[in-house]
Design an enzyme around this catalytic site. Structure first.
Site, mmCIF file in Angstrom:
data_model
loop_
_atom_site.group_PDB
_atom_site.id
_atom_site.type_symbol
_atom_site.label_atom_id
_atom_site.label_comp_id
_atom_site.label_asym_id
_atom_site.label_seq_id
_atom_site.Cartn_x
_atom_site.Cartn_y
_atom_site.Cartn_z
ATOM 1 N N GLY B 269 0.832 -1.197 0.000
ATOM 2 C CA GLY B 269 0.000 0.000 0.000
ATOM 3 C C GLY B 269 0.867 1.246 0.000
ATOM 4 O O GLY B 269 2.099 1.169 -0.064
ATOM 5 N N GLY B 271 2.029 5.021 1.717
ATOM 6 C CA GLY B 271 2.035 5.782 2.954
ATOM 7 C C GLY B 271 3.323 5.571 3.731
ATOM 8 O O GLY B 271 4.279 4.978 3.239
ATOM 9 N N ASN B 272 3.310 6.072 4.941
ATOM 10 C CA ASN B 272 4.515 6.094 5.746
ATOM 11 C C ASN B 272 4.924 4.689 6.186
ATOM 12 O O ASN B 272 6.108 4.340 6.149
ATOM 13 C CB ASN B 272 4.285 6.991 6.966
ATOM 14 N N GLU B 294 0.270 -2.357 -6.932
ATOM 15 C CA GLU B 294 -0.519 -1.333 -7.617
ATOM 16 C C GLU B 294 0.297 -0.075 -7.877
ATOM 17 O O GLU B 294 0.234 0.518 -8.945
ATOM 18 C CB GLU B 294 -1.738 -0.963 -6.760
ATOM 19 N N ILE B 364 -7.798 0.544 9.367
ATOM 20 C CA ILE B 364 -8.282 1.461 10.395
ATOM 21 C C ILE B 364 -8.322 0.735 11.734
ATOM 22 O O ILE B 364 -7.892 1.255 12.751
ATOM 23 C CB ILE B 364 -9.669 2.014 10.015
ATOM 24 N N GLY B 388 -7.331 -1.888 -3.580
ATOM 25 C CA GLY B 388 -6.990 -3.237 -3.999
ATOM 26 C C GLY B 388 -6.646 -4.156 -2.847
ATOM 27 O O GLY B 388 -6.213 -5.283 -3.064
ATOM 28 N N LYS B 408 -5.351 9.077 16.769
ATOM 29 C CA LYS B 408 -5.879 10.319 17.367
ATOM 30 C C LYS B 408 -5.354 10.518 18.791
ATOM 31 O O LYS B 408 -6.136 10.543 19.769
ATOM 32 C CB LYS B 408 -7.421 10.299 17.372
#
Lengths: 504, 504
Positions: B269, B271-272, B294, B364, B388, B408
């Site tokens: 995926g 991101g960091n 991807e 999440i 995906g 958060k």
């Protein structure tokens, strides 16, 4: 006199009693057995093993095994071993009442995985060494090749991987089944995998018998016993209505040019509703149909006989005694139209997607947004298992889920605000059918899916309640993409647990 | 002087302004655009269209379109059209803040489906006629063939199916990208499908350019603009810990002989955390790796450059400005090691299963039993979409889900009793990783999965709470297979909505 089924003299010399064979299984072993929806499971060794386990327990000795199969079996296997408290772990699908009770009492560990994943996960090493395989066959050829009986399941994998093998030769199974099987020997572990060369559902890509290193075969047991009886229940009105909605939809898709006139290969779950769908197809006027499915039940034999269905590919049977007699009587007819495969092939995502199967499966409940629960009653109590439903729902051309709109005398709604367990996500569910009607969820965003499910599928006793939940969720939900009121989302299930009804 | 990119004289004659091209799009149209994770999307026509929509709205005239893409795009596309209130329906994946707000306000219908399903669902007719395709390319060859730019996505399908086509030729994109693409023209609708002849992740099975009937091309627009900037954020300690757990696990699997020394093709995926994994792989000592994924982000370019990664197959890019400069500077090097495919191929279940991809995706939240929510905050508010992740989680060799154990500022636990939305079921999730540790759920029954997730992945602030829930559920649950207390199962989420923290 029955004809000799064991033509390999080496193996004929290894014929022993079921008790003798069962005694070769030690406590703590991982035992992989044949069997798929009550067909082709070993008939004698599991019962003998269960007796030996009971004797050990009476003497205060622990004795449990880890048990793998193709799918569900029968009282003589799952039932006997569960009653004997002989199963520590069970994989991948079962439907036995005694085993189910032990699972839900927290006494038996059950691992519920996609049927297309079973063989590869065992090859990956996730279940350790297979100590013993116990496989029913219909005959042993002169060269030692094993002719499967009425299911194939994971037998190829069990024979390939087990340290020692016990064969049951069941001469109750028709000798004419020889030639019906197609055992594909081209699977591999990545990175050695190659395309599976099957382009039509009735292509033959393998061999008609199973291979097994004869040195591994430690015992051969002769048996003569029927597969699990699946008594035929007459089709009820609700199932007939569900079938009617689905068939009208399929015909509508044909008329719109979105499906070929002979549809696409059908996958069908087992039970009264699928039988009603098959009976409805017989009267639909559709012709040239095909099936690429897991299990052949009564209705599919009838479709083959009447010429509505050209062929059926499967990995097992679930027949009533009458249908079984018909099958045996006309075995030459059926052998030309039925291909039995390993379950890694019958359920393979590559093939289900390529063929564009029409998946038809039952469900326990769906929520407003089309998330489907196939396995857990009230979120925690497993019914049977996911079986192959996910293999077809995810990768097929159409994923349809069929259920009466209520259960338990109307106290349970099959349409709930939020399902208590998810087996098929909103991303994988295209059609919901109840006796009330059909919701076509394809190409719809979540709130439109909810509208369709409430309006077309919910029972009138629950429709206003669902509508009320949905309206308030649309107003008060944190996000309005998939509106939900979390404190209420599972309250219907809890109400049923508390009061015996989902109705307020 | 820039070199002419439009070598087909017929199409050079159709060059118009973005405004002129956008004016060819009518209210109510279904418009299919290029673009995948902020690369290769049209840079000018969507902005011009947004202005025309705003003008229409100012005059009291309704003007919205249905918008399809490959995946997420950029402020100039999703952002501009969402701000203009110009999108009635959006499919299949987006990450734009303005669009997200409208979706969660219930103003914009969003359909979130598996990326491997998009092209076929449009071919199936589930989204009606594609009126206009707006596709960015890097060049047009003399014969009219279209050289894609930095993403392929669904462009083949859009060009095949659209009634009219608008082409943007972006000469900011490197000319040297020509030859990097592999457009497979062997897809079909069932029952005409055939095996996809790809057996290694870097096999070439198609053509280097897109075909398009020139008669359909109604406008060509010259552009010169960068892809969406993805500023590189330095890798934080949490991401590094997560990466460390995952890489140690992969090395352990190699040592046990369950993975080849060069692993299996990686899917990653964006991101960091994925960048941290890629950075960790660079230092791991592993060699000869490959990617069948991807999106290529910064870390993957570095792995290619350092020789750790032999090749990468993808459908799009997500690069920082610096990495993009590096990519352009050494385009000849990268062209020999990168293959860009359509997203139906990059994510195809047949190929993901055959190659045995190692899926690495964010989430999440997960629940005790390994059901993963990838999309919905507190069950109703969508973040981005499933993308995906399901294509790789279901069909790959390994499905790993990575996340910090809290979000958060520690008010949210990523491990919850029950997820508020399910995108990946317990049947599809094998490995959970947080900065606390890694839970290997393979081959485990539900209660053992819960034990592993609590013990290895939960944050200390929430571990006792999870343990308490689990213990009480094991005692009081209706069924003990997947123990749950329904009145409490979603209470953590509601508490966060009510108080701003999941902590009691």
């Amino acid at each position: 006199m029955s004809v000799e089924r064991i033509l390999d003299a080496r193996l004929r010399d290894r014929v022993v009693s079921a008790e003798h064979a069962a005694a070769l299984i030690q406590p703590g072993e991982t035992v992989a057995m044949s069997g798929f929806t009550g067909s082709g499971y070993p008939k004698a060794v599991p019962m003998a093993l269960a007796r030996q386990i009971e004797q050990a327990h009476q003497q205060g000795q622990p004795f449990q095994i880890k048990l793998l199969t193709g799918a569900s079996t029968a009282p003589e296997l799952d039932g006997a071993l569960a009653k004997a408290d002989g199963i520590a772990m069970r994989m991948p699908f079962q439907s036995d009442p005694d085993a189910r009770k032990r699972i839900n009492d927290g006494m038996l560990d059950y691992i519920d995985i996609h049927l297309s994943h079973v063989a590869q996960h065992v090859w990956f090493g996730l279940y350790g060494q297979i100590d013993t395989a116990v496989i029913e066959v219909s005959a042993i050829r002169e060269d030692g090749a094993l002719v499967p009986s009425t299911s194939v399941g994971n037998n190829k994998t069990w024979l390939d991987l087990a340290r020692k093998v016990i064969i049951e030769v069941n001469d109750w199974q028709p000798a004419g089944v020889d030639g019906m099987h197609d055992i594909y020997y081209g699977t591999a572990l990545p990175p050695q995998r190659r395309p599976i060369p099957l382009v039509q559902g009735n292509d033959r890509i393998g061999e008609t018998a199973l291979r097994c290193d004869p040195d591994k075969i430690v015992a051969v047991v002769r048996t003569h016993g029927p597969d699990r009886n699946s008594p035929f229940t007459p089709i009820d009105a609700t199932s007939e209505q569900i079938a009617g909605h689905l068939i009208a939809f399929l015909q509508h898709e044909v008329a719109r040019g979105r499906l070929p006139a002979n549809l696409l290969p059908l996958q069908s779950g087992v039970g009264n509703i699928p039988n009603a769908v098959l009976a409805g197809l017989a009267k639909s006027g559709l012709r040239g149909l095909s099936a690429f499915t897991e299990v052949i039940q009564d209705g599919m034999l009838e479709l083959l006989k009447s010429g509505v269905l050209d062929y059926a590919s499967c990995t097992g049977f679930a027949l009533s005694p009458d249908a079984n007699e018909e099958f045996k009587r006309n075995i030459d007819f059926y052998r030309r139209r039925i291909i039995m495969r390993t379950q890694e092939i019958s359920n393979h995502p590559e093939l289900v997607r390529r063929l564009g199967c029409i998946g038809m499966n039952g469900m326990i409940e769906t929520d407003l947004y089309g998330n489907v629960n196939s396995t857990h009653v009230m979120g925690s109590r497993i019914m049977n298992g996911i079986g192959g439903s996910g293999d077809f729902a995810r990768n097929g051309f159409l994923s349809t889920f069929l259920s009466p709109s209520t259960a338990k005398n109307g106290t349970i709604s099959s349409i709930v605000p939020m399902v208590s367990h998810v087996d098929h996500t909103e991303h994988d569910v295209s059609i919901i059918v109840t006796e009330q009607g059909l919701a076509d969820l394809r190409g719809l965003p979540p709130r439109a899916r909810a509208r369709a499910v409430i309006d077309h599928c919910a029972h009138p006793d629950f429709r206003d309640l669902l509508d009320d939940y949905f309206q308030r969720a649309c107003r008060d939900s944190y996000g309005k993409h998939t509106p939900h009121l979390l404190p209420e989302a599972l309250s219907w299930h809890q109400r049923w647990l508390d009061t015996g009804s989902m109705k307020p």
